[in-house]
Scaffold this motif. Structure first.
Motif, short mmCIF file in Angstrom:
data_model
loop_
_atom_site.label_atom_id
_atom_site.label_comp_id
_atom_site.label_asym_id
_atom_site.label_seq_id
_atom_site.Cartn_x
_atom_site.Cartn_y
_atom_site.Cartn_z
N ILE A 359 35.46 60.51 35.92
CA ILE A 359 34.08 60.30 36.48
C ILE A 359 33.80 59.12 35.87
CG2 ILE A 359 31.87 60.93 37.00
CD1 ILE A 359 31.68 63.67 36.83
N ALA A 360 33.88 58.73 34.45
CA ALA A 360 33.43 57.53 33.71
C ALA A 360 33.73 56.90 33.86
CB ALA A 360 33.55 58.00 32.07
N TYR A 361 35.66 56.75 34.38
CA TYR A 361 36.30 55.98 34.79
C TYR A 361 35.80 55.30 36.40
CZ TYR A 361 40.62 53.71 36.32
OH TYR A 361 41.17 52.55 35.51
N SER A 362 35.96 56.16 36.43
CA SER A 362 35.27 55.69 38.54
C SER A 362 33.87 54.77 38.60
CB SER A 362 35.19 56.75 39.87
OG SER A 362 35.92 57.71 39.42
N VAL A 363 33.04 55.63 37.33
CA VAL A 363 31.64 54.55 37.27
C VAL A 363 31.83 53.25 37.21
CG1 VAL A 363 29.55 55.13 36.80
CG2 VAL A 363 30.24 56.82 38.30
N VAL A 364 32.69 52.97 35.86
CA VAL A 364 32.57 51.99 35.37
C VAL A 364 33.81 51.16 36.18
CG1 VAL A 364 33.85 50.61 33.40
CG2 VAL A 364 32.37 52.80 32.62
N ALA A 365 34.30 51.44 36.73
CA ALA A 365 34.90 50.84 37.74
C ALA A 365 34.31 50.22 38.90
CB ALA A 365 36.79 51.18 38.15
N ALA A 366 34.32 51.47 39.44
CA ALA A 366 32.72 50.90 40.12
C ALA A 366 31.63 49.87 40.01
CB ALA A 366 32.22 51.72 41.02
N VAL A 367 31.37 49.80 38.92
CA VAL A 367 30.43 48.76 38.54
C VAL A 367 31.49 47.11 38.35
CG1 VAL A 367 28.93 47.70 36.40
CG2 VAL A 367 28.66 50.47 37.17
N VAL A 368 31.72 47.50 37.85
CA VAL A 368 32.52 45.90 37.62
C VAL A 368 32.62 45.08 38.56
CG1 VAL A 368 35.01 44.89 36.19
CG2 VAL A 368 33.60 46.83 35.22
N PHE A 369 33.35 46.09 39.52
CA PHE A 369 34.32 46.07 40.99
C PHE A 369 32.70 44.95 42.18
CE2 PHE A 369 34.70 46.34 45.66
CZ PHE A 369 35.82 45.46 45.81
N ALA A 370 31.40 45.35 41.94
CA ALA A 370 30.32 45.28 42.17
C ALA A 370 30.23 43.77 41.61
CB ALA A 370 29.17 45.90 42.31
N ALA A 371 30.14 43.67 40.45
CA ALA A 371 30.04 42.66 39.64
C ALA A 371 31.04 41.41 40.32
CB ALA A 371 30.15 43.01 38.41
N TYR A 372 32.50 41.83 39.87
CA TYR A 372 32.96 40.66 40.27
C TYR A 372 33.22 40.16 42.25
CZ TYR A 372 37.66 38.75 40.64
OH TYR A 372 38.94 38.21 41.39
N ILE A 373 33.15 41.29 42.53
CA ILE A 373 32.26 40.85 44.27
C ILE A 373 31.58 39.78 44.27
CG2 ILE A 373 31.60 41.52 46.93
CD1 ILE A 373 33.80 41.76 45.11
#
Length: 491
Positions: A359-373
């Motif tokens: 869960i933590a891995y997925s949440v952090v990856a999603a936040v970083v992906f949004a910031a990257y976009i």
């Protein structure tokens, strides 16, 4: 008198039977406090023919969620006997096969039979097993692995129950020549039906040098290696690579971007090395999806610094992106995404598919992906604003590269004029009485070009081919006026 004699004789025979069947069993202690014990007994008939049945006992405190004993020197391809509580005061024995570093699955290979004395007694789980048709040297040396997990009881009678990743594991060898028993009978049960105390009984031949090396101490080292591998690769692909990519549109300094990504690049290779050591020692390197995909991604990222250098050279020379620039950008983006997905496969490989780590891995990856976009959009708007929108206007004759080139040429011309001896105007400041020397470079350049302009003289021949030659038309004939009355009448 006879009754007493018969009882004594029967007791002596029972004691002799117990001695013959259990005195030569071999044992091995493992676990967090050496409180897990395995014992083996091989009938002489099986040892001499190298086929048949053997006996094994698994014993562990109920504080363990599950305990497993596997045949082989590594997890990949190992045949595993898995023991856990069934919730009814007994134990469940699961016959499983391991294909890699993932949860072993049930198998029908081999013949397993639970014997008397199996159950939960005095705070310990005990499984007395008669096994046959397994790939073992019944008269010689055999490699074994063990693993365990502490925690609450599974309380399941399902032999295919889901289990979590082990807390510790061990590797060792057992010499079955030292585990010989005289008869093909349960060596772990006394004549009165009580189970031998696993923590005190048995011949601990497994600790002797003849049984090979005990690798239980390396279990914690392997856990440390795989934990370090997971942490490093998560930091690299979920944090450092995406943040390094965001530095270019946000900061615009290529050397900061390059230094950051180079540190991430070195960390990636360190994490890959740890993963390779762990996978190679456990026999599943490049044998399943996570190790295959991870190896390919790391190998392809080895080319990214080279693409980055070509991109920088292209931009420094032409002040614009070229084909190699887009290759560098999109090649890196694609590999970062694949690396993040492979990290999830790595967590799945460890059994943490539904826990807090996933869960933590997925949440952090999603936040970083949004910031990257968001950083990509910010960089696009920033370039449009710097270019003044020239690239986006239809029909515009000047591109950004041409404008930059013209600007550099104009600066070079002005610098050349400045180096010439031009008249200097002396001006007195409004406040300061000092005289400043100032030259109007643009005016001097304009006057110079104006004075040097000489128009081309116009010649008569310049009109040839441009206009038609004029010629006088012929004189028209005068009409006859002989019949004026008739003409008037006709009119």
């Amino acid at each position: 008198m006879k009754s007493t004699f018969y009882k004594a004789t029967f007791g002596l025979a029972a004691a002799l039977y117990a001695t013959l069947t259990s005195a030569d069993v071999t044992s091995r202690q493992v676990g967090d406090s050496n409180d897990i014990q395995f014992q083996w007994g091989v009938p002489e008939s099986s040892a001499s023919s190298s086929s048949g049945a053997f006996y094994v006992q698994l014993s562990a405190p109920v504080t363990y969620q599950w305990v497993g004993l596997g045949i082989g020197s590594r997890m990949a391809g190992s045949h595993i006997l898995l023991m856990y509580q069934d919730g009814n005061g007994n134990i469940t024995l699961s016959n499983r096969q391991a294909d890699g570093h993932s949860m072993p699955t049930t198998t029908t290979d081999g013949q397993l039979e639970l014997l008397s004395g199996t159950g939960v007694q005095d705070g310990r789980m005990v499984a007395n097993v008669r096994a046959s048709d397994l790939n073992l040297q019944l008269g010689g040396q055999n490699s074994w692995i063990a693993a365990w997990k502490t925690g609450s009881s599974l309380d399941s009678t399902n032999t295919a129950a889901q289990i979590s990743r082990h807390d510790g594991h061990s590797q060792f060898s057992i010499n079955f020549a030292q585990a010989s028993i005289s008869s093909d009978a349960n060596p772990f049960e006394n004549s009165n039906g009580t189970v031998n105390n696993p923590s005190s009984g048995g011949n601990n031949n497994g600790d002797s040098s003849s049984d090979g090396d005990d690798d239980s101490s390396s279990g914690s080292n392997m856990n440390t290696i795989i934990l370090a591998h997971g942490i490093i690769m998560t930091i690299v692909f979920v944090a450092m690579y995406p943040i390094g990519s965001m530095l270019m549109p946000l900061v615009g300094k290529w050397y900061i971007h390059g230094a950051w990504q180079f540190v991430a690049y070195l960390m990636m290779w360190a994490g890959f090395g740890l993963g390779y050591v762990y996978a190679e020692r456990n026999g599943y390197f490049f044998n399943q999806t996570h190790t295959r995909m991870g190896t390919i991604v790391v190998a392809l990222l080895g080319l990214q610094p080279l693409f980055g250098w070509f991109h920088h050279s292209q931009y420094a020379k032409h002040q614009s992106r070229g084909i190699i620039s887009h290759v560098h950008i999109w090649y890196g983006r694609a590999l970062i995404i694949v690396g993040i997905v492979n990290g999830g496969l790595g967590l799945q490989l460890t059994g943490n598919t539904s826990g807090r780590y996933m869960i933590a891995y997925s949440v952090v990856a999603a936040v970083v992906f949004a910031a990257y976009i968001g950083s990509i959009g910010f960089g696009f708007l920033k370039r449009r604003r710097q270019d003044g929108g020239a690239e986006g206007r239809p029909g515009s004759a000047l591109s950004t590269a041409a404008m930059n080139l013209n600007s550099r040429r104009a600066r070079s011309v002005v610098a050349a004029v400045a180096r010439r001896n031009v008249p200097v105007q002396q001006m007195r400041g409004f406040i300061a009485p000092t005289v400043s020397r100032r030259a109007d470079f643009v005016q001097e350049l304009y006057l110079k070009e104006l004075k040097a302009y000489k128009p081309t003289p116009v010649k008569d021949s310049d009109a040839v081919g441009q206009v038609q030659t004029f010629s006088t038309p012929a004189t028209p004939q005068s009409p006859e006026e002989t019949d004026l009355a008739g003409s008037l009448q006709d009119h």
